[in-house]
Design a protein around this motif. Sequence first.
Motif, short mmCIF file in Angstrom:
data_model
loop_
_atom_site.label_atom_id
_atom_site.label_comp_id
_atom_site.label_asym_id
_atom_site.label_seq_id
_atom_site.Cartn_x
_atom_site.Cartn_y
_atom_site.Cartn_z
N LEU A 288 33.95 44.34 38.19
CA LEU A 288 33.63 44.09 36.78
C LEU A 288 32.12 44.19 36.55
CD1 LEU A 288 35.94 41.04 35.96
CD2 LEU A 288 36.33 43.45 35.42
N ALA A 289 31.72 45.03 35.60
CA ALA A 289 30.34 45.13 35.13
C ALA A 289 30.30 44.52 33.74
CB ALA A 289 29.89 46.59 35.12
N LEU A 290 29.61 43.39 33.58
CA LEU A 290 29.70 42.59 32.36
C LEU A 290 28.31 42.22 31.85
CD1 LEU A 290 32.38 40.06 33.72
CD2 LEU A 290 32.82 42.12 32.37
N PRO A 291 28.11 42.27 30.52
CA PRO A 291 26.82 41.84 29.98
C PRO A 291 26.77 40.34 29.66
CG PRO A 291 28.17 42.72 28.22
CD PRO A 291 28.99 42.83 29.50
N CYS B 223 39.51 40.38 41.03
CA CYS B 223 38.24 40.88 40.51
C CYS B 223 37.06 40.57 41.42
CB CYS B 223 37.96 40.30 39.13
SG CYS B 223 39.11 40.86 37.87
N LEU B 224 36.16 41.53 41.50
CA LEU B 224 34.84 41.34 42.08
C LEU B 224 33.84 41.50 40.93
CD1 LEU B 224 32.82 41.15 44.49
CD2 LEU B 224 32.87 43.65 44.55
N VAL B 225 33.05 40.46 40.66
CA VAL B 225 32.15 40.47 39.51
C VAL B 225 30.72 40.71 39.98
CG1 VAL B 225 31.35 39.21 37.47
CG2 VAL B 225 33.67 38.84 38.34
N ALA B 226 30.11 41.79 39.52
CA ALA B 226 28.68 41.96 39.74
C ALA B 226 27.95 40.89 38.92
CB ALA B 226 28.24 43.35 39.31
#
Length: 382
Positions: free
Chosen positions: A122-125, A145-148
């Motif tokens: 996941l690429a999240l702002p 999920c793997l969250v950056a």
Amino acid sequence: MYRIGMLTPSSNTCLEPVTAALLHGSGLASAHFARVPVTRIALDDGSVAQFDAEPMLAAARLLRDAEADVIAWNGTSGSWLGPDRDRALCAAITAETGIPATTSTLALLDACAAYGVTRLGLALPYTKDVADRIAATYTAEGVECLVAEPLGIDDNASFARVPPERVARQIKAAAQDTHAVAVVCTNVHGAHLAAGLEEALHLPVLDSVTATLWKTLDLVGAAPALPGWGTLLRTGSLRARLQEAVRELLAATGADRTTLRLDVPEHGLHVDLTAAEALRPGVRPIRRDASLDQRRLNTVEWLERHRTPLVQPHFQAAPHPPQALVDGYGVHAQLLGPVVRGEAMTGWLSVHSLHERAWTDGDRTALAAATARVHSALDTSS
């Protein structure tokens, strides 16, 4: 051309020009937008209230006046408020307007299903609490999920000002040991990055704006095959239809696993990895196991010679399957059906049972029906 209606967050400045760029020159559809008030992304009651149904229904009624063929909530709020909320919204939009509906979150989940994604980067702002809620939401839907590291922003207008190189770094950070990466926000410029990063990472990059457009086109039967924007717009509809074929075959046969292998290089499909797979709960997936040279297997060589289904209630007689199928995946009976296109055996469907079983006429009929669905999907995508 189809008319696509988009419910747009009022402070979003990304999705409209990006959607126009995605559609440019395709001749498939025109996009039409109605805005709803959304300015801040957080988990407090004031922020959550922005996503109440009534403003969206009012905007949907305006899109009905434009005779839209499909309506999408082009926002990712369902990713932290839950996809059931989005499913209820879609049902309400359709009840109110008579028009089929989807959302960005539901589109991303459908894209994960089409590509067999069960581990997603996941690429999240957003802020960390929102990011954690998103990861928990997708995990509850069967997608670990793997969250950056999230960017920590809560002002929706600011998302569109995140530089592309920063988005790219975040996507790369989220691509560790995952099946795909998703940019979960329709006000982040990820669509233009997808194709190049997919080539570098060897993974699908699922941008939210792209996914929303893909699903709206898919719902109206447009079956998009648009080059230059990444795998989802190029092959997503084909993948979804292939996945549906094996899922229906699993249900019809009551088997433990069904798979489809195809050699269609223009769609990134090669028989050493499955194009689609459906499983009973608890059954080990085979989708990403490329350890065998599939064309050299005894059973596949038999299919190539005979071009007719191979019915194996047990493995006591030739042709014998690879021992890895028995020892590693516990298969003790199988039904294989060739997919022949022109003069070539392009691939085959497999129906696996973890126990010896007598395959019935009904099972063979289901295999034939699934084969026909595969041909139809390939014909539509060509």
